[in-house]
Design a protein around this motif. Structure first.
Motif, PDB file in Angstrom:
ATOM      1  N   SER A 239       0.842  -1.191   0.000  1.00  0.00           N
ATOM      2  CA  SER A 239       0.000   0.000   0.000  1.00  0.00           C
ATOM      3  C   SER A 239       0.878   1.242   0.000  1.00  0.00           C
ATOM      4  N   PRO A 240       0.643   2.183  -0.901  1.00  0.00           N
ATOM      5  CA  PRO A 240       1.575   3.306  -1.060  1.00  0.00           C
ATOM      6  C   PRO A 240       1.681   4.198   0.157  1.00  0.00           C
ATOM      7  N   GLU A 241       0.638   4.212   1.032  1.00  0.00           N
ATOM      8  CA  GLU A 241       0.677   5.125   2.176  1.00  0.00           C
ATOM      9  C   GLU A 241       1.407   4.535   3.386  1.00  0.00           C
ATOM     10  N   LEU A 242       1.822   3.273   3.323  1.00  0.00           N
ATOM     11  CA  LEU A 242       2.438   2.632   4.489  1.00  0.00           C
ATOM     12  C   LEU A 242       3.855   3.139   4.720  1.00  0.00           C
ATOM     13  N   HIS A 243       4.125   3.551   5.933  1.00  0.00           N
ATOM     14  CA  HIS A 243       5.480   3.924   6.332  1.00  0.00           C
ATOM     15  C   HIS A 243       6.241   2.656   6.710  1.00  0.00           C
ATOM     16  N   PRO A 244       7.533   2.561   6.395  1.00  0.00           N
ATOM     17  CA  PRO A 244       8.293   1.360   6.754  1.00  0.00           C
ATOM     18  C   PRO A 244       8.200   1.003   8.241  1.00  0.00           C
ATOM     19  N   ALA A 245       8.187   2.003   9.105  1.00  0.00           N
ATOM     20  CA  ALA A 245       8.114   1.720  10.542  1.00  0.00           C
ATOM     21  C   ALA A 245       6.769   1.106  10.913  1.00  0.00           C
ATOM     22  N   VAL A 247       5.098  -1.004   9.048  1.00  0.00           N
ATOM     23  CA  VAL A 247       5.212  -2.419   8.689  1.00  0.00           C
ATOM     24  C   VAL A 247       5.997  -3.177   9.759  1.00  0.00           C
ATOM     25  N   ARG A 248       7.110  -2.601  10.176  1.00  0.00           N
ATOM     26  CA  ARG A 248       7.914  -3.266  11.227  1.00  0.00           C
ATOM     27  C   ARG A 248       7.105  -3.400  12.514  1.00  0.00           C
ATOM     28  N   MET A 249       6.345  -2.365  12.853  1.00  0.00           N
ATOM     29  CA  MET A 249       5.528  -2.403  14.068  1.00  0.00           C
ATOM     30  C   MET A 249       4.474  -3.504  13.978  1.00  0.00           C
ATOM     31  N   ALA A 250       3.865  -3.664  12.802  1.00  0.00           N
ATOM     32  CA  ALA A 250       2.842  -4.705  12.632  1.00  0.00           C
ATOM     33  C   ALA A 250       3.423  -6.083  12.903  1.00  0.00           C
ATOM     34  N   PHE A 251       4.628  -6.345  12.405  1.00  0.00           N
ATOM     35  CA  PHE A 251       5.269  -7.637  12.651  1.00  0.00           C
ATOM     36  C   PHE A 251       5.581  -7.816  14.130  1.00  0.00           C
TER      37      PHE A 251
END
Length: 348
Positions: A239-245, A247-251
């Motif tokens: 998703s273009p609006e996702l910040h890399p952090a 994604v890391r937080m979700a994991f």
């Protein structure tokens, strides 16, 4: 087939250098790198330390209009990009249309596409969704346990999307949770409704990025309900609006075994790209790999021995380049579908 010097994902989430020996449709043996076994040297692939993962699984593949030939062409396109299994996303229109789509699935299973990804079933969007949350074209209906049982009873619906706020949805979830994956989806779900859906047996919470976007300290919503339950979470990592952090937080929130990467049905996005994007965002490759292979397989009830690369397993796997994570090799049921070093081998 003898694949030399691969980095193979072990059960302890480490990559270990190995040689992979394939005979027919099965993995015959896994041995130390550059082993001297020459029995399977009809095709030798020097992997140069590339990363070998099980075949990728797309939980949300949208093939357009529900027509068999279009679906078969889409399955071929998916396999050409490393996806070996997929769910076919379709909006609920009416019961007769779902039965027509189920018949397409049955024909596909009876005559699998030889150069395509395996069709695991339908991801049915609706009918038990809030109208304001439903995609265009979905017919939204009140909770109806008997209708849900008939839809799942076609044998083709493997995932049913529902809104936890729909009145009476709990008994619907309980009635079908053992026959399909119930995906609780809604970015505006309150915590109590989300918790109820999880307690009744929803196994997945979809579009995690939307729940992260609407998180509130006053009411943490479906996100907190899912974190506190055994539920898995689906993340549209491209998703273009996702910040890399984010994604890391979700994991970190859900842990290694509870995140499933998804293309979100977005045009031009592949599962291989999802894995690459997660790694670019700082997710360790073993976790990104699990989220695209073993986790969705477990969600769908596919036995681990059919997915994990091990002696006796089906030879379905992909090889990523060590340096740039591009695809080097795609193998489906022991057949080399794509070999970057030998373009003429495509489909061979």
């Amino acid at each position: 087939m003898h694949i030399q010097n691969v980095r193979l994902l072990e059960q302890d989430l480490r990559f270990i250098r190995r040689d992979l020996l394939v005979d027919g449709a099965q993995v015959q043996a896994i041995e130390s790198a550059y082993c001297e076994n020459t029995e399977y040297d009809d095709l030798i692939v020097e992997a140069q330390g590339g990363y070998l993962l099980p075949g990728l699984i797309d939980l949300q593949a949208y093939a357009g209009e529900p027509e068999e030939e279009r679906l078969r062409a889409y399955a071929r396109a998916l396999l050409a990009e490393g996806t070996t299994r997929f769910l076919w996303e379709n909006p609920y229109v009416d019961e007769a249309e779902t039965e027509r789509e189920a018949e397409i699935v049955r024909r596909f299973r009876e005559r699998p596409e030889p150069e395509g990804a395996a069709l695991e079933g339908i991801r049915l969007v609706g009918p038990f969704l809030k109208p304001e949350a439903a995609p265009e074209g979905v017919a939204c209906l009140p909770a109806d346990r008997e209708l849900a049982k008939r839809l799942v009873g076609t044998g083709a619906v493997r995932m049913l999307e529902v809104s936890p706020e729909v009145a009476g949805i709990g008994p619907v979830i309980r009635a079908v949770k053992d026959e399909c994956v119930v995906n609780a989806m809604s970015e505006q779900t309150r915590f109590d409704a989300g918790k109820m859906a999880c307690v009744y047996g929803a196994q997945l919470t979809g579009q995690l990025e939307d729940q992260l976007r609407t998180f509130s300290v006053e009411d943490p919503g479906l996100l907190a309900a899912a974190v506190e339950s055994p539920c898995m979470a689906e993340l549209t990592v491209c998703s273009p609006e996702l910040h890399p952090a984010t994604v890391r937080m979700a994991f970190r929130l859900f842990g290694a075994g509870r995140i499933c990467l998804s293309t979100g049905g977005m045009p031009g996005i592949t599962m291989a790209e999802c894995v690459r994007r997660a790694v670019q965002y700082g997710v360790p490759l073993p976790l990104a790999g699990m989220a695209a292979t073993l986790n969705p397989a477990r969600l769908l009830g596919i036995p681990a021995e059919q997915v994990r690369v091990c002696p006796g397993s089906m030879a379905d796997f992909v090889l990523f380049d060590f340096h740039d994570m591009s695809l080097r090799l795609i193998v489906r049921e022991g057949r080399c579908i794509y070999n970057r070093d030998e373009p003429a081998a495509l489909g061979g």
